[in-house]
Design a protein around this motif. Structure first.
Motif, PDB file in Angstrom:
ATOM      1  N   THR A 104     -11.756  -2.184   1.479  1.00 45.82           N
ATOM      2  CA  THR A 104     -11.499  -2.892   2.649  1.00 45.82           C
ATOM      3  C   THR A 104     -10.840  -3.799   3.492  1.00 45.82           C
ATOM      4  O   THR A 104      -9.903  -3.943   4.531  1.00 45.82           O
ATOM      5  CB  THR A 104     -12.951  -3.042   3.870  1.00 45.82           C
ATOM      6  N   PHE A 105     -10.478  -4.956   2.181  1.00 42.73           N
ATOM      7  CA  PHE A 105      -9.809  -6.209   3.051  1.00 42.73           C
ATOM      8  C   PHE A 105      -8.687  -5.764   2.774  1.00 42.73           C
ATOM      9  O   PHE A 105      -7.464  -6.067   3.240  1.00 42.73           O
ATOM     10  CB  PHE A 105     -10.025  -7.358   1.848  1.00 42.73           C
ATOM     11  N   GLY A 106      -7.975  -4.368   1.847  1.00 46.43           N
ATOM     12  CA  GLY A 106      -6.312  -4.208   1.753  1.00 46.43           C
ATOM     13  C   GLY A 106      -6.521  -3.563   2.776  1.00 46.43           C
ATOM     14  O   GLY A 106      -4.790  -3.492   3.513  1.00 46.43           O
ATOM     15  N   ARG A 107      -6.996  -3.292   3.453  1.00 45.80           N
ATOM     16  CA  ARG A 107      -6.896  -2.290   4.644  1.00 45.80           C
ATOM     17  C   ARG A 107      -6.049  -3.017   5.948  1.00 45.80           C
ATOM     18  O   ARG A 107      -5.352  -3.197   6.438  1.00 45.80           O
ATOM     19  CB  ARG A 107      -7.404  -1.299   5.224  1.00 45.80           C
ATOM     20  N   LEU A 108      -6.869  -3.952   6.193  1.00 50.21           N
ATOM     21  CA  LEU A 108      -6.177  -5.802   6.619  1.00 50.21           C
ATOM     22  C   LEU A 108      -5.553  -6.325   6.232  1.00 50.21           C
ATOM     23  O   LEU A 108      -4.289  -6.434   7.240  1.00 50.21           O
ATOM     24  CB  LEU A 108      -8.473  -6.684   6.834  1.00 50.21           C
ATOM     25  N   VAL A 109      -5.182  -6.539   5.407  1.00 51.67           N
ATOM     26  CA  VAL A 109      -3.674  -6.616   5.365  1.00 51.67           C
ATOM     27  C   VAL A 109      -2.742  -6.300   5.119  1.00 51.67           C
ATOM     28  O   VAL A 109      -1.561  -6.175   5.682  1.00 51.67           O
ATOM     29  CB  VAL A 109      -3.420  -7.182   3.298  1.00 51.67           C
ATOM     30  N   GLY A 110      -2.703  -4.490   4.988  1.00 53.01           N
ATOM     31  CA  GLY A 110      -1.542  -3.615   5.288  1.00 53.01           C
ATOM     32  C   GLY A 110      -1.402  -3.071   7.158  1.00 53.01           C
ATOM     33  O   GLY A 110      -0.820  -3.355   7.023  1.00 53.01           O
ATOM     34  N   LEU A 111      -2.624  -3.387   7.841  1.00 50.86           N
ATOM     35  CA  LEU A 111      -2.422  -3.515   9.298  1.00 50.86           C
ATOM     36  C   LEU A 111      -2.232  -4.840   9.048  1.00 50.86           C
ATOM     37  O   LEU A 111      -0.925  -4.599  10.512  1.00 50.86           O
ATOM     38  CB  LEU A 111      -4.209  -3.341   9.877  1.00 50.86           C
ATOM     39  N   ALA A 112      -1.606  -5.618   8.799  1.00 52.44           N
ATOM     40  CA  ALA A 112      -1.964  -7.009   9.514  1.00 52.44           C
ATOM     41  C   ALA A 112       0.261  -6.446   9.515  1.00 52.44           C
ATOM     42  O   ALA A 112       0.741  -7.877   9.936  1.00 52.44           O
ATOM     43  CB  ALA A 112      -1.315  -7.974   8.448  1.00 52.44           C
ATOM     44  N   SER A 124      -3.185  -3.936  20.590  1.00 49.81           N
ATOM     45  CA  SER A 124      -3.970  -3.323  20.410  1.00 49.81           C
ATOM     46  C   SER A 124      -5.239  -2.816  19.619  1.00 49.81           C
ATOM     47  O   SER A 124      -5.406  -4.208  18.713  1.00 49.81           O
ATOM     48  CB  SER A 124      -2.876  -1.853  19.212  1.00 49.81           C
ATOM     49  N   GLU A 125      -6.493  -1.481  19.627  1.00 48.14           N
ATOM     50  CA  GLU A 125      -7.532  -1.617  18.509  1.00 48.14           C
ATOM     51  C   GLU A 125      -7.562  -0.853  17.909  1.00 48.14           C
ATOM     52  O   GLU A 125      -7.017  -0.037  18.238  1.00 48.14           O
ATOM     53  CB  GLU A 125      -8.696  -2.046  19.837  1.00 48.14           C
ATOM     54  N   SER A 126      -8.346  -0.952  16.979  1.00 43.89           N
ATOM     55  CA  SER A 126      -8.787  -0.271  15.844  1.00 43.89           C
ATOM     56  C   SER A 126     -10.141   0.155  15.363  1.00 43.89           C
ATOM     57  O   SER A 126     -10.530  -2.062  15.344  1.00 43.89           O
ATOM     58  CB  SER A 126      -7.374   0.314  15.320  1.00 43.89           C
ATOM     59  N   ARG A 127     -10.367   0.178  14.635  1.00 43.38           N
ATOM     60  CA  ARG A 127     -11.973   0.402  13.940  1.00 43.38           C
ATOM     61  C   ARG A 127     -11.433   0.509  11.942  1.00 43.38           C
ATOM     62  O   ARG A 127     -10.809   0.770  11.394  1.00 43.38           O
ATOM     63  CB  ARG A 127     -12.623   1.011  13.611  1.00 43.38           C
TER      64      ARG A 127
END
Length: 215
Positions: free
Chosen positions: A40-48, A199-202
């Motif tokens: 989950t937090f890896g996805r946040l790093v990727g989105l950033a 932009s917004e996402s889940r």
């Protein structure tokens, strides 16, 4: 007394949103993500969009899990700094995850101790709802200030459930702040602070993410 109140402990008037029981929070985080915390937090790093060489700031870093993943993604020449208003939380983050390119400091989101344009990326996870509402706009303004032009921000916060029963359970266990967390206000507040391309996402079942760029 609900779980949120227990984790916060005795209220610090200098940092009313700070969580004082750091080790309990770390244990809760491990349990809540049920083995998917790194994913989950890896996805946040990727989105950033954290890339090698980036200078990253994690606002409301807690025990530093996201900070450490950002530091890993920014290696070998980049770094990540986690800021949190809770001294016990910063101590726990340093103990668990401090390294040569991953550091932690006590500080408040609305008064960041960094020069203008210091960072390439600002991230924050499950922290916006802890920032008192009367200084939340100032906090977003500070995040804007410390980013370089073209810098990126990713804010991820708890998305309240819609079902009546689930909302009731969240309210009983975590408190009204999470049950009624107004995540829909984050994007317009970032725009008001000067950010563009909002932009917004889940991510996962309960993270509402907002991405933006400093012009």
């Amino acid at each position: 007394m609900n779980l949120g109140q227990l984790l916060h402990g005795k209220r610090d008037p200098r940092a009313p949103g700070a969580i004082q029981h750091a080790r309990a929070y770390e244990l809760l985080s491990v349990t809540a993500f049920a083995g998917r915390r790194r994913h989950t937090f890896g996805r946040l790093v990727g989105l950033a969009g954290v890339a090698p060489g980036d200078r990253v700031l994690d606002v409301g870093a807690g025990p530093g899990y996201l900070t450490a993943l950002a530091a890993e993604a920014a290696s070998p020449d980049g770094s990540a700094v986690g800021v949190d208003p809770s001294e016990p939380m910063v101590g726990e983050a340093r103990r668990l995850r401090g390294s040569a390119n991953c550091s932690f400091e006590v500080g408040r989101a609305e008064a960041l101790d960094a020069p203008d344009g210091t960072f390439d990326v600002v991230v924050s996870s499950l922290a916006v709802h802890h920032i008192p509402e009367d200084v939340r706009g100032a906090a977003f303004g500070e995040m804007f200030r410390v980013l370089r032009p073209g810098g990126r921000i990713l804010l991820a916060d708890f998305r309240p459930p819609r079902g009546r029963l689930t909302r009731h359970l969240v309210g009983v266990t975590a408190g009204a702040g999470m049950r009624d967390n107004p995540v829909e206000r984050i994007a317009p507040m970032l725009a008001d602070a000067g950010f563009a391309t909002v932009s917004e996402s889940r991510v996962g079942a309960f993270l509402h993410c907002v991405r933006a760029v400093k012009p």
